[in-house]
Scaffold this active site. Structure first.
Site, mmCIF file in Angstrom:
data_model
loop_
_atom_site.group_PDB
_atom_site.id
_atom_site.type_symbol
_atom_site.label_atom_id
_atom_site.label_comp_id
_atom_site.label_asym_id
_atom_site.label_seq_id
_atom_site.Cartn_x
_atom_site.Cartn_y
_atom_site.Cartn_z
ATOM 1 N N ASP A 199 24.288 -67.325 42.423
ATOM 2 C CA ASP A 199 24.582 -67.985 43.493
ATOM 3 C C ASP A 199 25.800 -68.912 42.718
ATOM 4 O O ASP A 199 25.964 -69.321 41.710
ATOM 5 C CB ASP A 199 23.586 -68.855 44.007
ATOM 6 C CG ASP A 199 22.613 -69.684 43.158
ATOM 7 O OD1 ASP A 199 22.656 -69.373 41.980
ATOM 8 O OD2 ASP A 199 22.341 -70.949 43.494
ATOM 9 N N HIS A 230 30.147 -77.019 37.052
ATOM 10 C CA HIS A 230 30.090 -77.676 38.361
ATOM 11 C C HIS A 230 31.515 -78.440 38.722
ATOM 12 O O HIS A 230 31.685 -78.907 39.639
ATOM 13 C CB HIS A 230 29.098 -78.542 38.844
ATOM 14 C CG HIS A 230 27.639 -77.765 38.710
ATOM 15 N ND1 HIS A 230 26.496 -78.388 39.385
ATOM 16 C CD2 HIS A 230 27.258 -76.716 38.043
ATOM 17 C CE1 HIS A 230 25.539 -77.723 39.346
ATOM 18 N NE2 HIS A 230 25.929 -76.678 38.536
ATOM 19 N N GLU A 289 19.422 -70.569 42.192
ATOM 20 C CA GLU A 289 19.167 -71.300 40.983
ATOM 21 C C GLU A 289 19.906 -72.728 41.202
ATOM 22 O O GLU A 289 19.457 -73.492 40.587
ATOM 23 C CB GLU A 289 19.726 -70.687 39.785
ATOM 24 C CG GLU A 289 19.384 -71.219 38.441
ATOM 25 C CD GLU A 289 20.279 -72.630 38.049
ATOM 26 O OE1 GLU A 289 19.617 -73.426 37.679
ATOM 27 O OE2 GLU A 289 21.393 -72.585 38.500
ATOM 28 N N GLU A 290 21.028 -72.835 41.864
ATOM 29 C CA GLU A 290 21.759 -74.155 41.952
ATOM 30 C C GLU A 290 20.804 -75.133 42.588
ATOM 31 O O GLU A 290 20.957 -76.233 42.605
ATOM 32 C CB GLU A 290 23.085 -74.075 42.500
ATOM 33 C CG GLU A 290 24.072 -73.121 41.562
ATOM 34 C CD GLU A 290 24.406 -73.742 40.349
ATOM 35 O OE1 GLU A 290 23.850 -74.807 40.058
ATOM 36 O OE2 GLU A 290 25.184 -73.101 39.554
#
Length: 437
Positions: free
Chosen positions: A100, A405, A167-168
């Protein structure tokens, strides 16, 4: 002495053969990158998708793995993909890659920077970027799949490739398990995964022998008061004051209830309350992230948040029927990821032998990030896990690299992907070598 010399000579011949074999592996991986993996990474980077919505990414991964001859199952735990390669008797090794992206608008300066936008699960359109390197992970998984199938004569067992969503938001692994990952498919003996690291020199590898990442829990606190005029505070109970005192008091849990030798974090990331200058409202909402490195500390932190919130409110005069409501997210939660020490050492040894000991780095942890790979290797489930880092930044930029990020996040794809493939193949073959058990 004669016996020792013979043994030494035999080892030298064997070592030379292994080194030649590993050089062949490196050449094969580079050729695969030049012919296919480089363009595959480019496609993934240009077309990121949000957590739980990775429809096109999953379809591309399923097609790539199916074309290699793997048994592929789609739609596991949402958009998850599982690919199996059965190769005789031996252990089952799970290799996982998360897929993702993040709701971030890319400003990396890369020629293939994402311009993608996607409607998220709440109905809002968001920019999307691979701001954490998951495009590297899935590209490397395809490369690993190719090298493992071409070397079936060198290992024995079952290879289980897992393409994981979300996963995020740390719910993808759990949803795959809840969808029967370990019942519908062979239960693994080992699980492997890696993460590309912007703060690590490209092509180097770091394999921790113990804690890799912390547990994470998202906690919401609804602080309730009694509304009134801002000029007459004595006629109400101010939830802003109560919330402020709770925020400060929460830190006493970490500083005074947890050993300073233990990892623990309580961060209040969001405060929302009130409507106007001269109105004492009725509600303030707090959003917290809670991190720890052990189940015991995790329990103490979460229980402490309940206790501090409730009793701080009482001390400031909140009526019993309006005490704070504390809720823990059922989806954004994960235990700590802790490597199995013995298996991690085997993986380190295999990588050192195949890639060179100079490629290994012992990097100290610099924070308490979380990773839901932990669900695949939870204590008691019998799966021995190893999670490692692969460097992704050239030497001249390591010290100034944008963090994960960040909209400016970027890594060097070629050394990251090729090193990731090589390390995963060496690890997998070491765990599944005939007689390795």
């Amino acid at each position: 002495m004669k016996r020792l010399l013979i043994a030494t000579a035999a080892w030298a011949v064997l070592a030379g053969g292994v080194q030649a074999q590993d050089n062949n592996l490196r050449v094969a991986i580079q050729a695969d990158y030049d012919n296919h993996l480089g363009s595959l990474w480019d496609w993934f980077h240009r077309n990121p998708e949000l957590s739980g919505l990775e429809v096109n990414t999953a379809a591309r991964m399923a097609n790539e793995l199916r074309a290699l001859g793997y048994e592929v199952t789609e739609g596991v735990g949402g958009t998850g993909v599982v690919a199996l390669l059965r190769n005789g008797e031996g252990p089952t090794v799970l290799m996982r890659a998360d897929m993702d992206g993040l709701p971030v608008e890319e400003r990396s300066g890369l020629a293939n920077a994402s311009t993608a936008r996607q409607v998220d699960s709440s109905g809002e359109e968001r920019p999307v970027m691979h701001a954490c390197g998951h495009d590297v992970h899935i590209t490397a998984l395809v490369g690993t799949a190719r090298q493992m199938i071409e070397r079936r004569d060198q290992w024995s067992g079952t290879l289980m490739l897992v393409v994981q969503p979300a996963e995020e938001r740390i719910f993808g692994a759990r949803e795959m398990l809840e969808d029967g990952l370990y019942e519908r498919f062979p239960r693994p003996d080992y699980a492997l995964a890696f993460h590309v690291a912007a703060g690590l020199l490209a092509g180097t590898i770091s394999v921790p022998l113990d804690v890799v990442s912390s547990s994470s829990d998202s906690v919401d606190i609804q602080v309730r008061g009694v509304g009134t005029h801002g000029a007459y505070p004595h006629l109400g109970v101010d939830p802003v004051l109560v919330a402020s005192q709770i925020v400060v008091s929460l830190q006493s849990i970490v500083s005074r209830e947890i050993s300073p030798l233990e990892g623990a974090v309580i961060t209040v990331g969001s405060i929302h309350g009130g409507t106007k200058h001269n109105i004492i409202g009725e509600r303030v909402d707090l959003q917290l992230t809670v991190r720890s490195d052990s189940p015991e500390v995790r329990t103490r932190l979460l229980d402490g948040i309940d206790r501090v919130s409730e009793n701080t409110a009482r001390a400031l005069g909140v009526p019993e029927d309006r005490l704070p409501i504390v809720t823990r997210s059922a989806t954004e939660t994960t235990p700590a990821t802790i490597n199995d020490p013995e298996t991690a050492q085997r993986v380190r040894d295999a990588i050192a032998a195949g890639m060179g000991a100079d490629r290994l780095r012992d990097e100290p942890r610099t924070g308490m990030g979380a990773e839901d790979f932990a669900y695949f290797v939870e204590p008691g489930n019998g799966v021995r896990g190893v999670y490692f880092d692969v460097g992704g930044t050239q030497s001249s930029e390591v010290d100034t690299a944008a963090g994960h990020h960040s909209p400016e996040f970027r890594i060097e794809a070629e050394p990251s992907v090729t090193a990731g493939v090589e390390a995963m193949v060496l690890a997998g073959m070491a765990l599944m070598a005939p007689g390795a058990e």
